[in-house]
Scaffold this motif. Sequence first.
Motif, short mmCIF file in Angstrom:
data_model
loop_
_atom_site.label_atom_id
_atom_site.label_comp_id
_atom_site.label_asym_id
_atom_site.label_seq_id
_atom_site.Cartn_x
_atom_site.Cartn_y
_atom_site.Cartn_z
N ARG A 257 45.57 23.36 33.88
CA ARG A 257 46.13 23.68 32.57
C ARG A 257 46.38 22.40 31.81
O ARG A 257 47.36 21.73 32.04
CB ARG A 257 47.42 24.46 32.73
CG ARG A 257 47.25 25.67 33.61
CD ARG A 257 47.89 26.85 32.94
NE ARG A 257 47.55 28.04 33.71
CZ ARG A 257 47.02 29.09 33.19
NH1 ARG A 257 46.72 29.12 31.92
NH2 ARG A 257 46.75 30.14 33.93
N GLY A 258 45.51 22.08 30.91
CA GLY A 258 45.70 20.87 30.13
C GLY A 258 46.45 21.12 28.85
O GLY A 258 47.33 20.36 28.47
N ALA A 259 46.12 22.24 28.20
CA ALA A 259 46.66 22.43 26.85
C ALA A 259 48.07 23.00 26.85
O ALA A 259 48.86 22.71 25.97
CB ALA A 259 45.73 23.35 26.06
N ARG A 260 48.40 23.82 27.84
CA ARG A 260 49.73 24.42 27.81
C ARG A 260 50.41 24.27 29.16
O ARG A 260 49.79 24.32 30.20
CB ARG A 260 49.67 25.91 27.43
CG ARG A 260 49.01 26.81 28.47
CD ARG A 260 49.08 28.26 27.98
NE ARG A 260 48.40 29.15 28.90
CZ ARG A 260 48.98 29.77 29.89
NH1 ARG A 260 50.25 29.56 30.13
NH2 ARG A 260 48.30 30.59 30.68
N ALA A 261 51.69 24.08 29.12
CA ALA A 261 52.45 23.92 30.35
C ALA A 261 52.70 25.28 30.97
O ALA A 261 52.87 26.28 30.27
CB ALA A 261 53.79 23.25 30.05
N ARG A 262 52.73 25.32 32.28
CA ARG A 262 52.95 26.59 32.96
C ARG A 262 54.41 27.06 32.78
O ARG A 262 54.68 28.24 32.72
CB ARG A 262 52.63 26.43 34.44
CG ARG A 262 52.74 27.71 35.23
CD ARG A 262 52.29 27.50 36.65
NE ARG A 262 50.89 27.21 36.73
CZ ARG A 262 49.94 28.14 36.75
NH1 ARG A 262 50.27 29.41 36.68
NH2 ARG A 262 48.67 27.81 36.84
N VAL A 263 55.32 26.14 32.74
CA VAL A 263 56.74 26.50 32.59
C VAL A 263 57.23 25.95 31.24
O VAL A 263 57.20 24.75 31.02
CB VAL A 263 57.58 25.93 33.73
CG1 VAL A 263 59.03 26.34 33.57
CG2 VAL A 263 57.04 26.40 35.08
N SER A 264 57.65 26.83 30.37
CA SER A 264 58.11 26.40 29.05
C SER A 264 59.56 25.97 29.12
O SER A 264 60.34 26.44 29.96
CB SER A 264 57.93 27.52 28.04
OG SER A 264 58.84 28.57 28.29
N LEU A 265 59.95 25.09 28.20
CA LEU A 265 61.34 24.64 28.13
C LEU A 265 62.26 25.82 27.83
O LEU A 265 63.35 25.93 28.42
CB LEU A 265 61.49 23.56 27.06
CG LEU A 265 62.91 23.04 26.81
CD1 LEU A 265 63.47 22.39 28.07
CD2 LEU A 265 62.92 22.06 25.65
N ARG A 266 61.81 26.71 26.98
CA ARG A 266 62.64 27.86 26.63
C ARG A 266 62.89 28.74 27.85
O ARG A 266 64.03 29.18 28.09
CB ARG A 266 61.94 28.67 25.53
CG ARG A 266 62.72 29.89 25.08
CD ARG A 266 61.97 30.65 24.01
NE ARG A 266 62.68 31.85 23.62
CZ ARG A 266 62.21 32.75 22.77
NH1 ARG A 266 61.02 32.55 22.22
NH2 ARG A 266 62.90 33.83 22.48
N ALA A 267 61.86 28.99 28.65
CA ALA A 267 62.04 29.81 29.86
C ALA A 267 62.92 29.10 30.86
O ALA A 267 63.73 29.73 31.55
CB ALA A 267 60.67 30.12 30.47
N TRP A 268 62.79 27.77 30.94
CA TRP A 268 63.61 27.00 31.87
C TRP A 268 65.08 27.08 31.48
O TRP A 268 65.95 27.25 32.32
CB TRP A 268 63.13 25.56 31.89
CG TRP A 268 63.86 24.67 32.85
CD1 TRP A 268 63.60 24.49 34.17
CD2 TRP A 268 64.98 23.82 32.54
NE1 TRP A 268 64.49 23.60 34.72
CE2 TRP A 268 65.35 23.17 33.74
CE3 TRP A 268 65.71 23.56 31.39
CZ2 TRP A 268 66.40 22.27 33.82
CZ3 TRP A 268 66.77 22.66 31.45
CH2 TRP A 268 67.10 22.02 32.66
#
Length: 342
Positions: free
Chosen positions: A88-99
């Motif tokens: 996954r280059g373009a998007r992170a698997r874990v978002s800051l909002r979800a964290w």
Amino acid sequence: MEPGLHPMILDLERFVAAGRPVWAELEALLERAVGGRLGLAEARRLHHLYERAAADLGRLAGFGPESETRRYLEPLVARAYAEIHEARGARARVSLRAWLRAGFPRAFRRRASAFRLALAATLAGVLFGALAVALDPAAKPALMPFPHLLGDPAERVAREESAATDRLAGARTSFSAMLMTHNTRVAILALALGMTWAFGTHVLLFYNGVILGAVCLDYLRAGQGVFLAGWLLPHGSVEIPAILTAGQAGIVLGGALLGWNDPRPLPARLRAAGPDLLTLIAGVALLLVWAGVIEAFFSQYHEPQLPYLVKILFGLGQLGALAAWLGWAGRKEAPARQEEPS
């Protein structure tokens, strides 16, 4: 058995009935992954469900020719494999909002017993420091490492309240950075001392408690309880829980090294604790940044510039919000793995 009903058909029906909940959950998680909304625990659950579905697909070979179940499972397993192993280059698997919404609070609750141990060590230090000052006021220089705390609290309060100029004018940002740096060092040390099977972590937390207890009693004996609350609560309501959480991480690390009631080998215990350790210390860093900003731009201003009641209410509200976030955030969404003791 009913006439004409082959045993293989019965076995296949049972197999599908047992596997369908797993496959449905895997499919639902894959749908959530499309939007990039998986947290760390959910990603782990996805990997577990993928392994179960892949094993089920392999078992279908024992039921003879290709079936509808196999035609359903093959693309599902392939999709899960691609989701897990795709770069996954373009998007992170874990978002800051979800964290923020679930990842950090859930990790905190999973290791709640370690937090209670950290709190107990700190409170023991508070009691010791308060008792030491009560019995021997001359012990202050040995207990308080900060020179500005060694004088008479009443004199300091009078000096702070009568100051005609802003003593932090032009230096608030650098003062805030200094506070963040100092507190971050303490937090990292609390975690690192977990390598001593958490003995060093407990000692550090106890010592921090000694300082806090000595300072609080010194100001209370001088009749400066309102000033103390207005000074400490705005930043302390975040800073102290952050240091406790760093101690919590150190105790989790020490517990993984000791392996009490955990028969797994040491590498497996460390791998299991690793994600929560990273999550906890990242949360500590976030809290300490906020506490540093509040201490430099809010806590250091006293009456008549800033009413103590406003500062106290702000600190209490902040503490309540932090407790609610850590205690309840992410509970409405079913966690992918059960919260567990440290």
